[in-house]
Motif scaffolding. Structure first.
Motif, PDB file in Angstrom:
ATOM      1  N   GLY A  32      29.257  37.685  52.361  1.00 46.19           N
ATOM      2  CA  GLY A  32      28.768  36.967  51.190  1.00 46.19           C
ATOM      3  C   GLY A  32      29.614  35.760  50.872  1.00 46.19           C
ATOM      4  O   GLY A  32      30.533  35.390  51.624  1.00 46.19           O
ATOM      5  N   ARG A  33      29.315  35.162  49.747  1.00 46.33           N
ATOM      6  CA  ARG A  33      30.070  33.987  49.313  1.00 46.33           C
ATOM      7  C   ARG A  33      31.459  34.415  48.872  1.00 46.33           C
ATOM      8  O   ARG A  33      31.630  35.414  48.170  1.00 46.33           O
ATOM      9  CB  ARG A  33      29.327  33.303  48.160  1.00 46.33           C
ATOM     10  N   ILE A  34      32.469  33.660  49.266  1.00 45.66           N
ATOM     11  CA  ILE A  34      33.839  33.986  48.893  1.00 45.66           C
ATOM     12  C   ILE A  34      34.174  33.189  47.644  1.00 45.66           C
ATOM     13  O   ILE A  34      34.597  32.026  47.696  1.00 45.66           O
ATOM     14  CB  ILE A  34      34.809  33.659  50.046  1.00 45.66           C
ATOM     15  N   SER A  35      33.932  33.814  46.492  1.00 48.78           N
ATOM     16  CA  SER A  35      34.120  33.126  45.209  1.00 48.78           C
ATOM     17  C   SER A  35      34.459  34.142  44.134  1.00 48.78           C
ATOM     18  O   SER A  35      34.274  35.356  44.305  1.00 48.78           O
ATOM     19  CB  SER A  35      32.865  32.338  44.831  1.00 48.78           C
ATOM     20  N   LYS A  36      34.943  33.648  43.016  1.00 49.93           N
ATOM     21  CA  LYS A  36      35.423  34.517  41.941  1.00 49.93           C
ATOM     22  C   LYS A  36      34.338  35.430  41.401  1.00 49.93           C
ATOM     23  O   LYS A  36      34.602  36.583  41.053  1.00 49.93           O
ATOM     24  CB  LYS A  36      35.980  33.662  40.798  1.00 49.93           C
ATOM     25  N   ALA A  76      39.449  52.915  41.715  1.00 54.18           N
ATOM     26  CA  ALA A  76      38.191  53.580  42.082  1.00 54.18           C
ATOM     27  C   ALA A  76      37.680  53.047  43.421  1.00 54.18           C
ATOM     28  O   ALA A  76      37.172  53.819  44.255  1.00 54.18           O
ATOM     29  CB  ALA A  76      37.151  53.370  40.997  1.00 54.18           C
ATOM     30  N   LEU A  77      37.802  51.754  43.648  1.00 55.37           N
ATOM     31  CA  LEU A  77      37.352  51.170  44.902  1.00 55.37           C
ATOM     32  C   LEU A  77      38.224  51.659  46.059  1.00 55.37           C
ATOM     33  O   LEU A  77      37.723  52.016  47.144  1.00 55.37           O
ATOM     34  CB  LEU A  77      37.397  49.636  44.807  1.00 55.37           C
ATOM     35  N   GLU A  78      39.529  51.708  45.827  1.00 57.54           N
ATOM     36  CA  GLU A  78      40.451  52.219  46.852  1.00 57.54           C
ATOM     37  C   GLU A  78      40.117  53.664  47.211  1.00 57.54           C
ATOM     38  O   GLU A  78      40.029  54.018  48.400  1.00 57.54           O
ATOM     39  CB  GLU A  78      41.889  52.130  46.332  1.00 57.54           C
ATOM     40  N   THR A  98      39.410  41.951  43.018  1.00 59.87           N
ATOM     41  CA  THR A  98      39.443  43.416  42.975  1.00 59.87           C
ATOM     42  C   THR A  98      39.503  43.996  44.381  1.00 59.87           C
ATOM     43  O   THR A  98      40.277  44.937  44.650  1.00 59.87           O
ATOM     44  CB  THR A  98      38.190  43.947  42.238  1.00 59.87           C
ATOM     45  N   LEU A  99      38.695  43.447  45.287  1.00 55.49           N
ATOM     46  CA  LEU A  99      38.694  43.927  46.662  1.00 55.49           C
ATOM     47  C   LEU A  99      40.052  43.675  47.330  1.00 55.49           C
ATOM     48  O   LEU A  99      40.577  44.546  48.051  1.00 55.49           O
ATOM     49  CB  LEU A  99      37.581  43.232  47.459  1.00 55.49           C
ATOM     50  N   GLN A 132      42.644  31.217  48.312  1.00 51.27           N
ATOM     51  CA  GLN A 132      43.343  32.132  47.418  1.00 51.27           C
ATOM     52  C   GLN A 132      43.322  33.560  47.973  1.00 51.27           C
ATOM     53  O   GLN A 132      44.328  34.274  47.938  1.00 51.27           O
ATOM     54  CB  GLN A 132      42.687  32.101  46.035  1.00 51.27           C
ATOM     55  N   MET A 133      42.174  33.971  48.514  1.00 55.95           N
ATOM     56  CA  MET A 133      42.065  35.324  49.042  1.00 55.95           C
ATOM     57  C   MET A 133      42.922  35.497  50.293  1.00 55.95           C
ATOM     58  O   MET A 133      43.523  36.559  50.512  1.00 55.95           O
ATOM     59  CB  MET A 133      40.603  35.650  49.347  1.00 55.95           C
TER      60      MET A 133
END
Length: 832
Positions: free
Chosen positions: A643-647, A763-765, A653-654, A681-682
């Motif tokens: 997907g798009r890499i944006s805020k 929760a994601l982890e 969070t990921l 940034q990511m």
């Protein structure tokens, strides 16, 4: 040798038609026509008419002015009414005396009194433009009455040719049985010995002197006025016409208004001094300029007349100077327009098209200046300038109003004409079987996002399934079949979303295209410039407009700007826009609830099916893509994001969750597919981890990338649907999504994927580690994910959405016609 007969334009107006029905002329206190009777006579003869008559509204003064000239007869267009509800009807009465005119004026309030008198006096009478609903009262029953009252029907030279064609079709198919049934139904004796045999006449209905003889009637072998009229009574008329368009009527309205102002301000004294005014005068009066030679004329006029527009001093000087400046710039940029001034050989359609091109270019330039001034004033906090600019924006509407009225008038009576055809031909199923033709408007057709890819897929499916879906775009780089790409006159950049620049189409060009192609419905997938054009076109053309809410623009605005007030402002704009639509299709129940909570009418919102290309996205494409292309180890579990890499996708969070996952296990590899403003940034956030940034993948590469992965993760809370979630499951991947937005509705919890709290890193982890730590469960969920998607093919979803779309269209049309009939019957019952 047989005589070729005589020709006459049987519907022409002069300056004695004083009460305009068009509100735009009423607003400026302008008569309905400025044509001098002697000018009409001369132009009719110049254009091959053997006989000349004038049919002013309830007046014979124009006809009397030329009654002494050869080949003329006195006529008028009579306004009459159906007594039960006041519905207006216009009747052309030919070759009448002054005494008959006075009698007609006494009787015209009731059509059932007027017509018997005309028959008794043997006055040739024709029902003019029978489908033109002048006071919003005309219904099918009125047309049925006309079939019983009249033998002669007009093909109107300034009205919609679609309606003329329908009229011809209806009259050609009438039978004696049809008339008998109508006579019994309405308890009305039909006219004539063979009342099912009707005769067509033609007249230009000219109000500006520009279109005289555009439509006319010829009676073969006629040798004089009485012979001509007798031919009409006997049904020996031949009709000839150049089909008119909305451009024709718009051109006429500009001409009438200009002729009014020309008289009021005595513009004749300025015309020869000013290039722009000379162009306007030639375009709107039909006069041809000097014969001194085109190039010498052009040289003289481009620099002429600094003071020629002094009559505008009472108007806002800045606005007038802007209009004058932009108008002159158009002529300088396109000298071909100046052919209007010197070439008498231009056809009527060519002249009206030249004028249309000029007005379109002028409106585009004014809108461009208006928007630039507005943005500049807002950025510099010049509040007074803002209000002044908004006020002057009304000049754009004033400039385009004649075309808006003309296009609206052309389209508004088509449903009635079609309903009459369907009822009188005894084909009640015709509406169900009719092929719908849809114009779908989008701003981002060629971009690499879920919305664009979905629309491209729908376009291809429509083509394969023979559905008339046309994609209307602006400034697109794609060029697909049934894609219409308008050239932008301006582009709007969105600094917070650099991949997006909004192209602004020429609205007049969009409106003309939609009208010319006779679309049955308009669909908008955007609230941007193309969406605003779609809404305006639908309202002007009286077409139903549906929309799809694809993107959570308010949440995007908040995430991208960091300003919560922007989200509130965007919701106000979204609520206004989507409440204007007839139906709003949403991709998820959560999105529908969100729209309802923000004030969008509940009865407008409807869930529509979405599908996926289950052949393109399939586990069979697994081929070790990551090992072959990126050298990744086969024994590592691939955690995929596409997907798009944006805020607004909540990739922070990921990144935080994966940083923790990497500490717990070293065999889980995060793979990011896509591009966007958050990429750098990511990459910084995930430096030191095993994260891989694969860039943008398309086509077969994307299919293989999905199928060669193990788990799909999508932390977004702003997606209304999340097409990538379907792609992943179709490829055999279990998915992890959040509990906000539409993606959560596109999986079976605990069977094809997991739902975690939004913005919850832990929760994601935990969800990723849970699936990674249970290979047997992970494999079972892969199988279930694929099985779940097998029933959601793109083609099946498209067919369902098209059928649903047709059902809604039929309901809207049927309800409109039913309500009209109900109103009619209620009035009749009340009166009786």
């Amino acid at each position: 040798m047989a005589s070729p007969g005589l020709a006459a334009d049987l519907h022409v107006h002069s300056k004695y038609s004083k009460r305009p029905s068009q509100w735009i002329l009423q607003k400026i206190d302008c008569p309905e026509s400025f044509s001098d009777p002697k000018l009409i006579y001369g132009r009719a003869q110049d254009r091959g008419m053997d006989l000349v008559t004038i049919t002013d509204h309830n007046s014979i003064n124009g006809a009397l002015e030329i009654a002494h000239l050869p080949g003329t007869f006195i006529s008028e267009e009579v306004t009459s009414y159906f007594p039960q509800d006041g519905c207006k009807i216009h009747v052309l009465t030919l070759d009448i005396s002054e005494e008959q005119h006075r009698d007609i004026q006494q009787l015209r309030q009731n059509i059932f009194d007027l017509v018997p008198y005309l028959r008794e006096q043997e006055i040739v009478h024709i029902v003019a433009h029978p489908f033109y609903d002048m006071n919003n009262c005309l219904h099918i029953e009125h047309f049925e009455h006309m079939l019983l009252l009249f033998d002669l029907f007009e093909l109107n030279g300034s009205r919609d040719d679609v309606q003329n064609q329908i009229l011809q079709q209806i009259l050609a198919s009438l039978t004696a049985k049809d008339i008998e049934l109508l006579a019994d139904k309405h308890s009305l004796e039909p006219a004539g010995e063979r009342p099912w045999v009707k005769t067509l006449t033609a007249g230009s209905d000219d109000h500006s002197s520009l279109n005289i003889a555009r439509a006319y009637t010829r009676v073969p072998e006629a040798t004089g006025v009485q012979d001509f009229l007798q031919g009409l009574r006997q049904g020996r008329a031949e009709t000839h016409s150049q089909p008119a368009t909305a451009r024709t009527m718009g051109h006429n309205l500009y001409a009438i208004a200009y002729q009014f102002y020309k008289s009021k301000f005595n513009l004749d004294r300025h015309v020869q001094k000013d290039a722009l005014l000379r162009f306007v005068d030639s375009a709107l009066t039909g006069k041809i300029g000097s014969n001194r030679g085109f190039w010498s004329w052009l040289y003289d006029t481009i620099g002429a007349g600094r003071n020629a527009w002094s009559f505008t001093r009472s108007v806002d000087k800045d606005l007038c100077s802007m209009i004058r400046r932009e108008g002159q710039a158009i002529l300088d940029a396109d000298p071909d327009l100046l052919i209007l001034v010197h070439d008498s050989g231009l056809s009527l359609p060519e002249r009206e098209n030249k004028w249309f091109d000029f007005v379109r270019a002028a409106s585009d330039r004014l809108i461009h200046n208006f928007s630039q001034t507005l943005v500049e004033s807002a950025s510099k906090a010049r509040l007074f300038n803002i209000f002044q600019t908004i006020g002057s924006g009304g000049s754009v509407y004033a400039l385009l109003a004649p075309y808006f009225f003309a296009f609206g008038l052309y389209s508004k009576d088509r449903p009635l004409a079609r309903a009459c055809l369907e009822r009188l031909q005894g084909t009640p199923q015709a509406r169900r079987n009719r092929s719908y033709k849809v114009a779908l408007f989008t701003d981002t057709f060629d971009q690499c996002n879920g919305v664009a890819l979905t629309l491209q897929s729908q376009a291809n499916l429509a083509q394969n399934l023979d559905k008339e879906l046309y994609i209307l775009t602006c400034g697109s780089q794609l060029d697909l079949e049934r894609q219409v790409n308008f050239v932008p006159f301006e582009r709007i950049e969105v600094p917070e979303y650099p991949e997006l620049d909004l192209a602004c189409p020429s609205f007049l060009q969009v409106l003309d295209y939609c009208a010319d192609n006779n679309f049955s419905h308009i669909h908008t997938s955007t609230p941007g410039p193309m969406g605003l054009a779609a809404l305006a076109a639908a309202r002007i053309l009286h077409l139903p407009i549906y929309g799809t809410y694809h993107t959570s623009f308010p949440q995007y605005a908040s995430k991208l700007t960091g300003d919560p007030d922007m989200e509130s402002l965007m919701w106000k704009l979204m609520t206004w826009y989507y409440n204007q639509l007839d139906k709003i299709y949403v991709p998820s129940r959560a999105t529908g609830e969100e729209l309802r909570a923000h004030g969008i009418h509940q009865d407008k919102i409807e869930l529509y099916p979405r599908g996926i290309d289950t052949h393109r996205f399939h586990p069979q494409h697994k081929n070790g893509f990551w090992e072959k292309r990126f050298g990744l180890r086969r024994d590592r579990l691939k955690l995929l994001y596409v997907g798009r890499i944006s805020k607004e996708k909540n990739l922070e969070t990921l990144a935080q969750a994966y940083a923790q996952i990497s500490k717990a296990r070293n065999d889980i590899q995060l793979i990011i597919v896509g591009d966007g403003p958050f990429l750098n940034q990511m990459q910084d956030d995930l430096s030191g981890t095993r994260a891989v940034f694969a860039g943008t993948l398309t086509g077969q590469d994307l299919s293989q990338a999905y199928a060669s992965s193990d788990i799909f993760v999508f932390p977004s809370t702003t997606d209304t649907f999340g097409n990538v979630v379907l792609e992943a499951q179709a490829s055999g991947l279990p998915v992890i999504v959040t509990d906000q937005g539409g993606p959560q509705e596109n999986l079976i919890p605990e069977q094809t994927g997991l739902i975690v709290p939004a913005l919850d890193v832990q929760a994601l982890e935990k969800a990723v580690l849970t699936l990674a730590g249970d290979p047997q469960r992970l494999q079972k969920m892969k199988v279930q994910a694929r099985q779940y998607m097998q029933e959601r093919s793109t083609q099946e979803a498209f067919v369902q959405s098209w059928e649903m779309y047709e059902d809604k269209a039929q309901n809207i049309e049927g309800r409109t016609i039913f309500q009209a009939h109900t109103k009619f019957h209620q009035i009749v019952t009340h009166e009786s």
